[in-house]
Design an enzyme around this catalytic site. Structure first.
Site, PDB file in Angstrom:
ATOM      1  N   HIS A  37       0.865  -1.184   0.000  1.00 10.66           N
ATOM      2  CA  HIS A  37       0.000   0.000   0.000  1.00 10.66           C
ATOM      3  C   HIS A  37       0.898   1.231   0.000  1.00 10.66           C
ATOM      4  O   HIS A  37       2.102   1.128   0.227  1.00 10.66           O
ATOM      5  CB  HIS A  37      -0.910   0.018   1.237  1.00 10.66           C
ATOM      6  CG  HIS A  37      -0.159   0.131   2.512  1.00 10.66           C
ATOM      7  ND1 HIS A  37       0.386  -0.969   3.169  1.00 10.66           N
ATOM      8  CD2 HIS A  37       0.228   1.221   3.253  1.00 10.66           C
ATOM      9  CE1 HIS A  37       1.035  -0.565   4.248  1.00 10.66           C
ATOM     10  NE2 HIS A  37       0.966   0.757   4.327  1.00 10.66           N
ATOM     11  N   HIS A 120       5.740   6.217  -1.143  1.00  9.49           N
ATOM     12  CA  HIS A 120       6.497   4.997  -1.424  1.00  9.49           C
ATOM     13  C   HIS A 120       5.640   3.780  -1.072  1.00  9.49           C
ATOM     14  O   HIS A 120       4.643   3.893  -0.381  1.00  9.49           O
ATOM     15  CB  HIS A 120       7.785   4.960  -0.592  1.00  9.49           C
ATOM     16  CG  HIS A 120       7.534   4.819   0.869  1.00  9.49           C
ATOM     17  ND1 HIS A 120       7.180   5.881   1.676  1.00  9.49           N
ATOM     18  CD2 HIS A 120       7.540   3.724   1.689  1.00  9.49           C
ATOM     19  CE1 HIS A 120       6.996   5.464   2.913  1.00  9.49           C
ATOM     20  NE2 HIS A 120       7.210   4.150   2.954  1.00  9.49           N
TER      21      HIS A 120
END
Length: 197
Positions: A37, A120
């Site tokens: 995620h 990220h």
């Protein structure tokens, strides 16, 4: 009380590309593919009534869908790397959505996250890696990139204390609106005009 955070989900094609980055780094503990995620804002352990207020405020967010692509790999912890991640190509829409979520959290008194927002996807956690191993892993995968994918919603996720995070549970989801055909035509006309200059 579970830990809460807002995030973007990673679609299947991008997840598949990310999974190909697993391996080749001694001592790395790889994140389970289903737990990939992109964290927008860590909220943490909060009282139920504050969680309800956050959900109520997020209901008012009005943003349009956008596309995103993952690009490059890196490590957090310059002197002593502690995790490996896939980076995200620059996205004004992503930054605007994250900034709005940040403003809401601060207004409701959620403690400030001291870390600067660096979009990220965490791939692995590291324990006492050798510098040479990390440098070699990163240099051999530096050209990593995914095809752009649509971001059609953001979610509120929870996690329990466990080794390596996860399993993550989606508690709430907020759809992002589709651009109207008029807006899409206007954007297309603007792009055509700017390429003619």
């Amino acid at each position: 009380m579970p830990r809460l955070f807002t995030a973007l989900e990673i679609p299947r094609d991008a997840t598949l590309s990310l999974s190909l980055l697993r391996g080749g780094l001694p001592g790395a503990r790889w994140i389970d593919v289903e737990n990939y995620h992109l964290t927008l804002r860590f909220i943490g352990d909060i009282e139920g009534h504050i969680a309800d207020e956050i959900v109520s405020e997020f209901d008012r967010i009005e943003r349009q869908q956008f596309t995103l692509s993952l690009s490059g790999v890196g490590a957090f912890g310059s002197k002593k790397p502690h995790s490996i991640y896939a980076g995200v190509a620059p996205s004004p829409e992503l930054n605007a959505l994250q900034a709005e979520i940040e403003r809401i959290c601060q207004r409701l008194g959620v403690p400030v996250d001291p870390r600067k927002f660096v979009p990220h996807v965490t791939l692995a956690r590291l324990k006492n890696p050798r510098d040479g191993d990390v440098a070699h892993y990163l240099s051999s995968r530096g050209n990593f990139a995914t095809q752009p994918f649509a971001v059609s919603r953001f979610v509120l996720m929870s996690s329990r204390d466990s080794v390596g995070g996860g399993p993550y549970i989606i508690e709430e989801a907020w759809p992002l609106s589709r651009p109207s055909s008029f807006q899409m035509r206007a954007a297309s006309a603007f792009e055509d005009e700017s390429t003619m200059r």
